[in-house]
Design a protein around this motif. Structure first.
Motif, short mmCIF file in Angstrom:
data_model
loop_
_atom_site.label_atom_id
_atom_site.label_comp_id
_atom_site.label_asym_id
_atom_site.label_seq_id
_atom_site.Cartn_x
_atom_site.Cartn_y
_atom_site.Cartn_z
N TYR A 186 3.75 1.41 -1.48
CA TYR A 186 4.15 1.43 -2.89
C TYR A 186 3.00 2.01 -3.74
O TYR A 186 3.23 2.89 -4.58
CB TYR A 186 4.48 0.00 -3.31
CG TYR A 186 4.75 -0.24 -4.78
CD1 TYR A 186 6.05 -0.44 -5.25
CD2 TYR A 186 3.71 -0.33 -5.71
CE1 TYR A 186 6.31 -0.70 -6.59
CE2 TYR A 186 3.95 -0.59 -7.05
CZ TYR A 186 5.25 -0.77 -7.49
OH TYR A 186 5.50 -1.02 -8.82
N ASP A 187 1.79 1.51 -3.52
CA ASP A 187 0.64 1.96 -4.32
C ASP A 187 0.37 3.44 -4.13
O ASP A 187 0.00 4.14 -5.08
CB ASP A 187 -0.61 1.14 -3.95
CG ASP A 187 -0.60 -0.27 -4.57
OD1 ASP A 187 0.21 -0.52 -5.49
OD2 ASP A 187 -1.41 -1.10 -4.12
N THR A 198 0.83 -1.20 0.00
CA THR A 198 0.00 0.00 0.00
C THR A 198 0.87 1.26 0.00
O THR A 198 0.53 2.25 -0.66
CB THR A 198 -1.00 -0.04 1.18
OG1 THR A 198 -1.83 -1.20 1.01
CG2 THR A 198 -1.87 1.20 1.21
N ARG A 214 3.07 5.24 -6.10
CA ARG A 214 2.79 5.07 -7.53
C ARG A 214 1.65 5.99 -7.95
O ARG A 214 1.70 6.62 -9.00
CB ARG A 214 2.41 3.61 -7.82
CG ARG A 214 3.54 2.69 -8.04
CD ARG A 214 4.27 2.98 -9.36
NE ARG A 214 3.95 2.05 -10.42
CZ ARG A 214 3.53 2.39 -11.62
NH1 ARG A 214 3.32 3.64 -11.91
NH2 ARG A 214 3.31 1.48 -12.55
N HIS A 215 0.62 6.01 -7.12
CA HIS A 215 -0.55 6.84 -7.41
C HIS A 215 -0.18 8.32 -7.46
O HIS A 215 -0.81 9.11 -8.15
CB HIS A 215 -1.60 6.59 -6.33
CG HIS A 215 -2.89 7.32 -6.54
ND1 HIS A 215 -3.69 7.12 -7.65
CD2 HIS A 215 -3.53 8.25 -5.79
CE1 HIS A 215 -4.77 7.90 -7.57
NE2 HIS A 215 -4.70 8.59 -6.45
#
Lengths: 170, 170
Positions: free
Chosen positions: A149-150, A147, A153-154
């Motif tokens: 990482y996400d 999460t 990334r987002h």
């Protein structure tokens, strides 16, 4: 050599936390390159009632530290949740990796059948040591690392699967 | 009983895929309740060059199926990547769970030192069986399950950590 509790727990957790440090370093570099206040990334979240990036890192550290301590029948030193920079969060992960690294195999091996009670919110979950590692510690740590990482990334940080998996071991 | 490769691999993967089915069911119910075309959720992603929800599910299935097949020195049947509904994705996960469930412990146990070569993009990664499970299969599956969760959370689906961790086993 057959798989052991120590081998299934300590090196993979240290590896994942180390990968998370690399992910945070890319986040910090991105903020600097784009002249974004780091706090903007650190307080980013994927939905208003989800935890922001900072909290994802703190929880990663807590689950790993406290989880392993329970397997070893000891208590993890608490860490104040007061980090406000990428550097401070990375330092927390480094402290966590060192804490994990100090365990000896004989402290973790043989914990398969140890009874573990875990207060979660209003209820108490009970596990044996093997289930606690396989169904709680590992998936939980991977959840918060992913999460984090996400979230980055987002926010546009250029990350790839290799940043998450790290250099292959084996 | 000491931890075994089978115990560290098959039941946790089946558990996580089963939890992912529950997460998708909540996504499907949300689409219906909000009168959102399911395709909108299935094609959602966290950043333009990340995979959408559908692909996260397909990869989860592939990593689990093919990874375990390699540990057991067999080849996983391929599945066409042609799902276009929540129901079809759930069916793919059910097929995957059944595939995993059909392995016997003796097919996986003892695979710790098996040499495994994995073509990834332009390069070939090499692992021993234990590292392949601990540093590739498990973190990879948890990555895609978590990202599927994060995509649906980001779309407003009400999910909590328990949906991801599932009912505690212990």
């Amino acid at each position: 050599m057959t798989l052991s509790m120590y081998q299934a727990a300590i090196p993979p957790l240290m590896h994942s936390l180390s990968n998370l440090i690399g992910i945070l370093q890319k986040g910090a570099a991105y903020a600097e390159a784009k002249k974004i206040e780091p706090e903007v990334l650190l307080s980013s979240r994927l939905f208003p009632d989800m935890f922001p990036l900072t909290r994802q890192i703190q929880i990663t550290s807590d689950v790993a530290r406290r989880g392993i301590a329970r397997l070893a029948d000891t208590e993890a030193p608490s860490i104040k949740d007061n980090e406000s920079t990428f550097g401070e969060l990375i330092a927390r992960l480094q402290v966590t990796i060192k804490y994990l690294n100090d365990f000896q195999p004989e402290q973790i091996d043989g914990s398969e059948t140890k009874s573990i009670s875990l207060p979660v919110g209003q209820e108490t979950l009970t596990f044996d040591g093997q289930s606690f590692l396989l169904y709680f510690i590992l998936p939980n740590v991977y959840f918060h690392v992913t999460t984090a990482y996400d979230i980055l990334r987002h926010c546009g940080v250029e990350l790839g699967k290799r940043d998450y998996l790290g250099e292959p071991k084996g």
